[in-house]
Design a protein around this motif. Structure first.
Motif, short mmCIF file in Angstrom:
data_model
loop_
_atom_site.label_atom_id
_atom_site.label_comp_id
_atom_site.label_asym_id
_atom_site.label_seq_id
_atom_site.Cartn_x
_atom_site.Cartn_y
_atom_site.Cartn_z
N ALA A 1 0.84 -1.20 0.00
CA ALA A 1 0.00 0.00 0.00
C ALA A 1 0.88 1.25 0.00
N ALA A 2 0.53 2.18 -0.87
CA ALA A 2 1.27 3.44 -0.91
C ALA A 2 0.98 4.25 0.34
N ARG A 3 2.02 4.91 0.84
CA ARG A 3 1.89 5.71 2.06
C ARG A 3 1.99 7.19 1.73
N GLN A 4 1.13 7.96 2.35
CA GLN A 4 1.22 9.41 2.28
C GLN A 4 1.42 9.93 3.70
N VAL A 5 2.53 10.56 3.93
CA VAL A 5 2.86 11.05 5.27
C VAL A 5 2.82 12.57 5.26
N ALA A 6 1.98 13.11 6.12
CA ALA A 6 1.83 14.56 6.16
C ALA A 6 3.02 15.20 6.87
N VAL A 7 3.44 16.34 6.37
CA VAL A 7 4.47 17.14 7.03
C VAL A 7 4.07 18.61 6.86
N THR A 8 4.13 19.34 7.93
CA THR A 8 3.78 20.77 7.88
C THR A 8 5.00 21.59 8.25
N VAL A 9 5.14 22.70 7.57
CA VAL A 9 6.25 23.62 7.80
C VAL A 9 5.66 25.00 8.07
N GLN A 10 6.01 25.57 9.21
CA GLN A 10 5.47 26.87 9.59
C GLN A 10 6.61 27.79 9.98
N LYS A 11 6.64 28.95 9.36
CA LYS A 11 7.71 29.91 9.64
C LYS A 11 7.47 30.56 10.99
N ILE A 12 8.52 30.59 11.79
CA ILE A 12 8.40 31.18 13.12
C ILE A 12 9.33 32.38 13.31
N ARG A 13 10.27 32.57 12.36
CA ARG A 13 11.18 33.71 12.52
C ARG A 13 11.76 34.07 11.16
N ALA A 14 11.72 35.34 10.83
CA ALA A 14 12.35 35.82 9.60
C ALA A 14 13.84 36.00 9.83
N ALA A 15 14.58 35.96 8.74
CA ALA A 15 16.04 36.12 8.84
C ALA A 15 16.41 37.58 9.08
N ASP A 16 17.44 37.78 9.86
CA ASP A 16 18.07 39.09 9.97
C ASP A 16 19.10 39.24 8.85
N ALA A 17 19.60 40.41 8.69
CA ALA A 17 20.63 40.64 7.68
C ALA A 17 21.90 39.88 8.03
N ALA A 18 22.38 39.12 7.08
CA ALA A 18 23.61 38.35 7.29
C ALA A 18 24.82 39.25 7.08
N PRO A 19 25.83 39.12 7.92
CA PRO A 19 27.03 39.95 7.74
C PRO A 19 27.84 39.47 6.55
N LYS A 20 28.70 40.33 6.05
CA LYS A 20 29.57 39.96 4.95
C LYS A 20 30.47 38.81 5.37
N ALA B 1 9.06 20.84 1.76
CA ALA B 1 9.47 19.72 2.62
C ALA B 1 8.44 18.62 2.46
N ARG B 2 8.90 17.41 2.34
CA ARG B 2 7.99 16.27 2.21
C ARG B 2 8.64 15.04 2.81
N VAL B 3 7.83 14.03 3.09
CA VAL B 3 8.35 12.77 3.62
C VAL B 3 8.26 11.72 2.52
N VAL B 4 9.38 11.07 2.24
CA VAL B 4 9.47 10.05 1.20
C VAL B 4 9.57 8.69 1.88
N PRO B 5 8.59 7.80 1.67
CA PRO B 5 8.66 6.47 2.30
C PRO B 5 9.62 5.55 1.57
N GLU B 6 10.20 4.63 2.30
CA GLU B 6 11.03 3.58 1.72
C GLU B 6 10.34 2.25 2.01
N TYR B 7 9.91 1.56 0.94
CA TYR B 7 9.19 0.29 1.07
C TYR B 7 10.17 -0.87 0.98
N GLU B 8 9.78 -1.98 1.54
CA GLU B 8 10.70 -3.13 1.62
C GLU B 8 10.02 -4.42 1.18
N LEU B 9 10.71 -5.15 0.33
CA LEU B 9 10.32 -6.50 -0.07
C LEU B 9 11.38 -7.46 0.42
N ARG B 10 10.94 -8.46 1.17
CA ARG B 10 11.85 -9.51 1.65
C ARG B 10 11.55 -10.80 0.90
#
Length: 830
Positions: free
Chosen positions: A676-695, A814-823
């Protein structure tokens, strides 16, 4: 030369057409590429190298002469792959070693990083992921040989080259200093205790020891004198092994005759100071008068050419660090492709290499201790590397997934396993016309290795990042002791990017294959007859030429009959790559051999393994590894498994998934299974913007871009990443794939850094199986902004034009990629 005569079109039936030719008359070709392979190589010298005990308790022998390694008195051409046990969780060592073995590697090499075991003076840690004894025992159980890289200095992109801080700050290192030798001896005796009873002479898997690394320091108590002291100390402790080696590049100094120099080459130089694309690398140019590649990243300056020039005629050309990829450095971040790695093999093998050793073959993650343990300019190092990630873009990556390069190189490993004993004694012959330099892209690069009339032709029309012109109307002219061999029969075009190995007078169970314009892979036995597997290069017509004296009949596909000339050879042409039988050849005594020619794509999916008491070929797009009961196949993202087996299994296997017996794929018995194919939810939420990076600052010992100071990472943008709690249900693993743009990405569980990444445009993949506890809570992802004016090398395709206010820190997906296994459980599997 050959005079070509086409036979009647009536005989050109099936997938192969048969030609008859004689050995008289000139061949007209637009471009005849010549090489004189008629001269014998220098005589093999034996008994002059001072190695250790060669005989195991079972009477098996491992020795070395001036040309090649031997096993039980016969030439031996193994593949060696670097895998650092302390950079991988112990719980998964076995499955990773099984992956390495399935890829055709026979020797596992690993550094024993001193500061991973004695970070504080007198406090030794041989537990958990640092359990060297358990790692070596696993290698032995899986029939893998081991080379222990003892150091004491390693480099390996480790903090102080693997030397503990307390040693570095207290005493001189890498010389015959009494304090340094005292503590080196104490550490090595600890190592010796861990490895007691596991050396080759004891029946164990350890066959070699490397002393020091990249050692070119001259002066009192240094140079060959120091390496001699280390070898003497190793022997006193009990490291009695068949092979002692040192790295031979960048002016290495060592006592001639006491150790074997090993060599290296990488597809790019991430340790280089340049922020631009580099000139063509010498690893794509055949070497006929040197074993030393260009800049391999040695941290100390050479005093001269090095000791290798004194014993090149007395030691074999052995490789220990042919790049399976390259490490990430802050100032330089190459994106290595599968062909960048694959194209190195014909060149190195055609230059005379007789041990193909990868660094790295399997990536990993730096362990954490009282400090971080990566190489860093913050402590005076030459390079900046990630704190955690050591993926290396290796054939098997940081979390055990196969990269595309694995399919390109595995087929050559199988070739070396099947034909390496013939190749190893062969001498290198340079073509009549050589490229003027590694930057000469106008001349086709090739060589021949030969012994008598037998040999292999190695050719490459590939240079990383530099498109090569197609070579039009080409034939090869090889002068052999018995005369000139010109092939193929009609001039061909060699496409841009092609690279290959073709046989010359190869014995196929008594049938003499004069040449083939397809690359040999392996020999199997099917239905009681030998089956030889080749593969075709795209755009190059496939033909096989057999000596008439060794064959009675050659047929292909539905061909009804075969005409033979009174003299000369029989040529089968017009062969279409497939999984079906391409040719059936009956030799002069009436015995039959079969030949299969796979396509390029099929060859990348082809594996050779022992299964059900026999050597079998496996065809699968998934990742293969053995189990105690059979085979395991793992698919990324694809829930349907399709696997071909040759020879067929009887009785049929069972599996953890319902197996469907499908119609054969050519000669391959074929099974399908689906989960069975799997769909795994992943959520990404921004919590802080970047400040100016120094040279970005420029400086340090390399006078190049320096990674930002730790305090600067507080300017990073931040997101929470929440993975669904069922991510690891009904899968062998699941991977968090992060596509972002910025300078440095870091992933935290709480306040603990679990992985990091220098942005280079490649998807950042994080295996979740080992973090099953951590992902129960949201993770935190931070991205330090990348400035437009950053003096770092990122390939053009990864540079973004969407920067805001001169800098960029963005999560694209961002996403979750499943790895399936056959033995597959196979009766009598092992």
């Amino acid at each position: 030369m050959f005079n070509v005569r086409w036979i009647s079109p009536r005989l050109m039936l099936g997938c192969a057409a048969i030609l008859c030719i004689s050995l008289a008359g000139p061949v007209q070709a637009a471009s005849l590429l010549e090489v004189d392979a008629s001269r014998p190589g220098p005589a093999v010298q034996t008994g002059h190298l001072k190695m250790g005990t060669a005989v195991s308790p079972r009477g098996e022998t491992l020795e070395v002469n001036s040309r090649y390694l031997t096993r039980n008195g016969k030439p031996w051409f193994p593949v060696m792959g670097e895998f650092h046990y302390t950079r991988y969780p112990r719980a998964y060592w076995e499955e990773e070693l099984r992956k390495i073995k399935a890829a055709g590697v026979q020797i596992v090499a690993s550094y024993v990083f001193w500061n991973h075991h004695e970070e504080r003076a007198g406090e030794f840690n041989w537990n958990d992921d640092r359990d060297l004894r358990a790692f070596v025992d696993l290698c032995g159980r899986l029939d893998l040989y081991v080379v222990v890289r003892l150091g004491p200095w390693a480099h390996g992109e480790a903090r102080y080259g693997g030397t503990p801080d307390w040693v570095v700050t207290m005493m001189p290192t890498r010389r015959n200093d009494s304090a340094y030798l005292q503590y080196t001896e104490r550490f090595w005796r600890q190592v010796g205790h861990q490895l007691q009873g596991r050396l080759w002479k004891d029946g164990g898997p350890i066959i070699g020891v490397q002393l020091e690394n990249e050692y070119n320091l001259a002066g009192e108590g240094r140079g060959p004198e120091h390496i001699s002291t280390l070898k003497k100390l190793a022997l006193e402790i009990g490291f009695d092994v068949p092979y002692y080696n040192v790295t031979g590049w960048d002016g290495a100094l060592y006592p001639v005759g006491e150790v074997l120099p090993v060599f290296a080459g990488y597809p790019d130089d991430p340790w280089d100071r340049s922020a631009s694309m580099l000139p063509p690398k010498e690893v794509y140019a055949f070497r006929f008068d040197s074993r030393v590649a260009g800049n391999v990243g040695t941290l100390t300056a050479a005093a001269g050419q090095g000791s290798w020039v004194l014993d090149a005629d007395k030691t074999p050309f052995l490789g220990a660090e042919f790049g399976g990829g390259v490490p990430a450095m802050y100032r330089r971040r190459p994106h290595i492709t599968a062909d960048d790695i694959g194209a190195m093999l014909p060149v190195q093998l055609g230059s005379g290499v007789n041990l193909y050793g990868y660094y790295m073959f399997h990536g990993g993650s730096n362990p954490q201790g009282h400090t971080t343990l990566e190489e860093s300019t913050l402590i005076g190092g030459y390079n900046d590397t990630p704190i955690i990630s050591y993926d290396f873009q290796a054939p098997i990556g940081q979390y055990g997934t196969q990269h595309e390069s694995l399919g390109r190189i595995r087929r050559v490993h199988h070739f070396l396993d099947a034909f390496g004993s013939s190749l190893a004694p062969m001498h290198v012959h340079a073509p009549a016309r050589l490229p003027a330099s590694p930057s000469d892209l106008g001349t086709l690069r090739f060589s021949v290795r030969g012994q008598g009339d037998r040999g292999f032709l190695f050719a490459s029309n590939y240079v990383r990042q530099y498109p090569m012109p197609a070579r039009e109307d080409v034939q090869f002219s090889v002068k052999l002791p018995s005369g000139e061999l010109v092939f193929p029969q009609q001039p061909i075009d060699i496409p841009s990017g092609a690279y290959f190995i073709w046989p010359i007078n190869l014995s196929l169970s008594g049938v003499n294959l004069r040449y083939a314009t397809a690359q040999p892979v392996t020999r199997l036995d099917d239905q009681g007859t030998p089956l030889y597997v080749f593969f075709a290069q795209p755009g190059i017509p496939v033909e096989f030429a057999f000596d008439q004296a060794t064959v009675r009949k050659v047929s292909g596909g539905s061909a009804k009959r075969t005409a033979l000339a009174n003299k000369g050879v029989v040529v089968a042409a017009g062969i279409k790559p497939s999984t079906a039988e391409a040719l059936r050849v009956v030799d002069a005594a009436g015995n039959t051999i079969r030949i299969m020619v796979l396509s390029e794509e099929q060859s990348r999916q082809f594996w050779v393994t022992d299964l059900g008491g026999r050597r079998r070929g496996i065809l699968t797009s998934g990742q293969l590894l053995s189990s105690d009961s059979g085979l395991i196949v793992r698919n990324l993202e694809e829930p349907t498994f399709r696997i071909g087996v040759l020879p067929a299994l009887d009785p049929l296997p069972s599996g953890n998934l319902a197996l469907r017996r499908e119609r054969n794929d050519g000669l391959f018995q074929t099974f399908e299974a689906r989960t069975a194919a799997r769909q795994v939810a992943v959520t990404v939420q921004k919590i802080r913007a970047a400040d100016a990076a120094p040279k970005i600052m420029v400086g340090g010992t390399a006078n190049a871009a320096l990674q930002p100071a730790p305090e600067q990472f507080g300017r990073s943008a931040a997101w929470t990443v929440t993975v669904a709690p069922n991510a690891l249900e009904a899968v062998s693993d699941a991977y968090l794939d992060i596509d972002y743009q910025g300078d440095v990405g870091r992933l935290f569980a709480g306040t603990t850094l679990i992985d990091d990444n220098y942005y280079n445009g490649i998807t950042w993949r994080v295996g979740l199986k080992r973090f099953h506890e951590e992902i129960r809570k949201p993770l935190t992802l931070t991205v330090l902004p990348l400035r437009d004016d950053a003096p770092i090398y990122i390939e053009h395709r990864a540079r973004s034009s969407s920067a805001l206010d001169g800098q960029l820190a963005e999560v694209v997906r961002a996403r979750v990629v499943p790895e399936y296994e056959l033995r597959l459980d196979v009766p009598g599997a092992h």
